[in-house]
Design a protein around this motif. Sequence first.
Motif, short mmCIF file in Angstrom:
data_model
loop_
_atom_site.label_atom_id
_atom_site.label_comp_id
_atom_site.label_asym_id
_atom_site.label_seq_id
_atom_site.Cartn_x
_atom_site.Cartn_y
_atom_site.Cartn_z
N VAL A 192 0.84 -8.73 35.94
CA VAL A 192 -0.70 -8.69 36.57
C VAL A 192 -1.80 -8.57 35.82
O VAL A 192 -2.74 -9.27 35.95
N ASP A 193 -1.45 -8.03 34.61
CA ASP A 193 -2.67 -7.66 33.64
C ASP A 193 -3.11 -9.02 32.82
O ASP A 193 -4.26 -8.97 32.69
N TYR A 194 -2.01 -9.82 32.44
CA TYR A 194 -2.28 -10.77 31.41
C TYR A 194 -2.01 -12.27 32.12
O TYR A 194 -2.21 -13.31 31.18
N GLU A 195 -1.54 -12.44 33.22
CA GLU A 195 -1.12 -13.61 33.44
C GLU A 195 -2.19 -14.72 33.69
O GLU A 195 -2.05 -15.95 33.12
N ASP A 196 -3.43 -14.52 34.09
CA ASP A 196 -4.40 -15.26 34.16
C ASP A 196 -4.98 -15.93 32.84
O ASP A 196 -5.08 -17.11 32.47
N SER A 197 -4.77 -14.91 31.70
CA SER A 197 -5.36 -14.88 30.50
C SER A 197 -4.36 -16.18 29.73
O SER A 197 -4.59 -17.07 29.14
N TYR A 198 -2.90 -15.69 30.19
CA TYR A 198 -2.18 -16.40 29.55
C TYR A 198 -1.93 -17.61 29.76
O TYR A 198 -1.82 -18.92 29.24
N LYS A 199 -2.20 -18.14 31.42
CA LYS A 199 -2.18 -19.62 31.87
C LYS A 199 -3.22 -20.39 31.06
O LYS A 199 -3.08 -21.45 30.78
N GLU A 200 -4.39 -20.03 31.03
CA GLU A 200 -5.50 -20.48 30.40
C GLU A 200 -5.46 -20.85 29.13
O GLU A 200 -5.49 -21.99 28.59
N ILE A 201 -4.90 -19.93 28.26
CA ILE A 201 -4.39 -20.15 26.91
C ILE A 201 -3.46 -21.23 26.92
O ILE A 201 -3.49 -22.32 26.03
N SER A 202 -2.15 -21.05 27.70
CA SER A 202 -1.33 -22.18 27.81
C SER A 202 -1.79 -23.55 28.17
O SER A 202 -1.33 -24.64 27.68
N ARG A 203 -2.58 -23.57 29.10
CA ARG A 203 -3.11 -24.73 29.59
C ARG A 203 -3.77 -25.53 28.45
O ARG A 203 -3.70 -26.99 28.25
N VAL A 204 -4.64 -24.86 27.49
CA VAL A 204 -5.29 -25.88 26.63
C VAL A 204 -4.32 -26.15 25.62
O VAL A 204 -4.24 -27.37 24.91
N LEU A 205 -3.18 -25.37 25.33
CA LEU A 205 -2.26 -25.62 24.16
C LEU A 205 -1.47 -26.68 24.43
O LEU A 205 -1.06 -27.54 23.87
N TRP A 206 -1.10 -26.91 25.90
CA TRP A 206 -0.20 -28.29 26.29
C TRP A 206 -1.17 -29.40 26.24
O TRP A 206 -0.51 -30.41 25.99
N GLU A 207 -2.27 -29.19 26.51
CA GLU A 207 -3.33 -30.24 26.29
C GLU A 207 -3.32 -30.81 24.93
O GLU A 207 -3.28 -31.90 24.68
N GLU A 208 -3.36 -29.96 24.26
CA GLU A 208 -3.28 -30.07 22.51
C GLU A 208 -2.04 -30.84 21.99
O GLU A 208 -1.87 -31.73 21.30
#
Length: 235
Positions: free
Chosen positions: A39-55
Amino acid sequence: MKYKVLLFDVDDTLFDFGISEKKALNKTFVDFGLPTGLVDYEDSYKEISRVLWEELEQGILTLSELGVERFRKLFLAHKLEINADIFNSTYLSYLGTEIHMVSGAVDLCNTLADCRLAIITNGFTDVQKSRIKGSPLCDIFEHTIISEEAGFQKPARGIFDYAFSKLQIADKASVLMIGDSVTSDIQGGINYGIDTCWFNPHCKENNIGIKPTYEIRELTEIIKIVGNSKKSLTT
């Protein structure tokens, strides 16, 4: 029959990755003493992960680097003193056990008995093999092409060269690439000169100029496409 070989993406095409990711993350956070971590970190994690998968798709970083970096960045952003390597390993172990199918995936693959079916996916070898092996589709596919083994990830031509070699395919016109990612699956197929089918169940807008051969909302629409020699089914 227009297409004799169907190349399927895995995550969010045949398997519901959103559910798998959420459950695996929650179990990992609990293991590390953070019961509300999802609950606390899912949104933050998904945004970080999205950028890294694009890279990753752009060839800027490797898959192994991505695995650790997503959690290193997350813990740094939230000032959490957790070892990213160990956290990532635990998460991947849980992810390999989370098997959740997209609606219609099993029926579709069982219906396409006259076609050669194969998987071509970006991801971690152990995780993808574990999920496929534990699924109702475990005996369906002729080959499972995974980027970590192939040494290339979609949309790079190299992973398609690897797949075509494994499957001994000579006729590109007989092959259809099916997936949910415009930048990975569809761009990859276009780069390689094969027809593509964009699985878009959530009606996402496509404003980036990458045009699939077909666009579908439900997986069962593939049955009509496979047996139809025209490309008029594009929506």
